[in-house]
Design a protein around this motif. Structure first.
Motif, short mmCIF file in Angstrom:
data_model
loop_
_atom_site.label_atom_id
_atom_site.label_comp_id
_atom_site.label_asym_id
_atom_site.label_seq_id
_atom_site.Cartn_x
_atom_site.Cartn_y
_atom_site.Cartn_z
N ASP A 124 8.87 1.94 10.13
CA ASP A 124 9.28 0.77 9.72
C ASP A 124 8.85 0.36 8.16
OD1 ASP A 124 10.36 0.47 12.29
OD2 ASP A 124 8.83 -0.74 12.87
N LEU A 125 7.81 0.65 7.94
CA LEU A 125 6.97 0.28 6.40
C LEU A 125 7.59 1.31 5.45
CD1 LEU A 125 3.67 -0.78 7.56
CD2 LEU A 125 5.57 -2.22 7.06
N PHE A 157 -1.74 7.80 -7.58
CA PHE A 157 -1.64 6.44 -7.03
C PHE A 157 -1.83 6.41 -5.48
CE2 PHE A 157 2.25 8.96 -7.54
CZ PHE A 157 2.80 8.89 -6.22
N GLY A 158 -1.64 5.49 -4.95
CA GLY A 158 -1.65 5.34 -3.31
C GLY A 158 -1.04 3.91 -3.15
N PHE A 159 -0.53 3.76 -1.88
CA PHE A 159 0.13 2.74 -1.36
C PHE A 159 -0.16 2.12 -0.15
CE2 PHE A 159 3.44 4.73 -4.04
CZ PHE A 159 4.25 3.54 -4.60
N TYR A 160 -0.71 0.93 0.10
CA TYR A 160 -1.21 0.31 1.38
C TYR A 160 -0.29 -0.82 1.49
CZ TYR A 160 -3.84 -3.30 -0.80
OH TYR A 160 -4.48 -4.31 -1.39
N ILE A 161 -0.10 -1.17 2.77
CA ILE A 161 0.34 -2.32 3.36
C ILE A 161 -0.57 -2.83 4.52
CG2 ILE A 161 2.24 -3.49 4.27
CD1 ILE A 161 4.05 -1.25 3.00
N ASN A 162 -1.02 -4.07 4.50
CA ASN A 162 -1.62 -4.60 5.47
C ASN A 162 -0.61 -5.35 6.50
OD1 ASN A 162 -4.24 -3.96 4.40
ND2 ASN A 162 -4.33 -5.68 3.32
N LEU A 216 -2.16 2.90 4.99
CA LEU A 216 -1.90 3.69 3.62
C LEU A 216 -0.88 4.83 3.75
CD1 LEU A 216 -5.37 3.53 4.25
CD2 LEU A 216 -5.31 4.25 2.12
N ASN A 217 -0.50 5.22 2.45
CA ASN A 217 0.37 6.12 2.59
C ASN A 217 0.55 6.71 1.27
OD1 ASN A 217 2.37 8.27 3.59
ND2 ASN A 217 4.05 6.82 3.91
N TRP A 218 1.07 7.89 0.76
CA TRP A 218 1.69 8.42 -0.63
C TRP A 218 0.25 8.58 -1.45
CZ3 TRP A 218 5.98 4.55 -0.22
CH2 TRP A 218 6.99 5.14 0.72
N VAL A 219 -0.76 8.70 -0.93
CA VAL A 219 -2.01 9.18 -1.70
C VAL A 219 -1.79 10.24 -2.47
CG1 VAL A 219 -4.45 9.27 -1.68
CG2 VAL A 219 -3.50 7.52 -0.31
#
Length: 156
Positions: free
Chosen positions: A127-128, A48-53, A60-63
């Motif tokens: 922050d994110l 999995f991976g997370f991303y926030i625009n 990106l994080n936690w890939v």
């Protein structure tokens, strides 16, 4: 069959039951599920991976890919799918934290060295993702990242 897609409600039970193998941290990650993409190989979630625009940036994080599934291009497929989605949503650049410099460079990322940019991106991560200051952050421009096909007329 390998598939990269957004997490769906039916995936959550498997993710929660396999937290340890997936290195899924429910306390940190559960409120970001709308920003999660998963890799499925033969009906098994193996990464999995997370991303926030934010503005025109993809953070990106936690890939993560399960250990037994690494070195099979799954991480590459995951990150490129995330980058494609982020680009379609208006991101012009992407940032990836981590210690895997070879992986980041393979994907076209370059290590950040400009101190003001490192400080700003670190603030965004805190922050994110409620994470601590990151040692290594990599950046890639999404402008032209997904180049159109350059082949002859038979592709048209």
């Amino acid at each position: 069959m390998i598939q990269v897609r957004r997490v769906q409600p039916q995936d959550l039970e498997y993710i929660f039951k396999n937290q340890e193998a997936l290195e899924y941290n429910q306390e940190l990650m559960s409120n970001k599920l709308e920003n999660m993409m998963i890799v499925v190989d033969n009906n098994e979630i193996c990464g999995f991976g997370f991303y926030i625009n934010i503005d025109n940036k993809c953070i990106l994080n936690w890939v993560h890919i399960k250990k037994e599934h690494r070195r099979n291009q799954l991480g590459t497929m995951l990150v490129k799918t995330i980058l494609n989605s982020a680009e379609q949503q208006g991101s012009l650049q992407a940032y990836l934290p981590g210690e895997c410099e070879d992986f980041a460079e393979f994907l076209g990322f370059e290590r950040l060295i400009e101190l003001d940019e490192i400080k700003n991106i670190n603030t965004s991560y805190i922050d994110l993702y409620k994470t601590h200051n990151l040692k290594n952050i990599y950046k890639v421009s999404l402008i032209g990242y997904f180049k159109p096909c350059n082949c002859s007329k038979e592709c048209k």
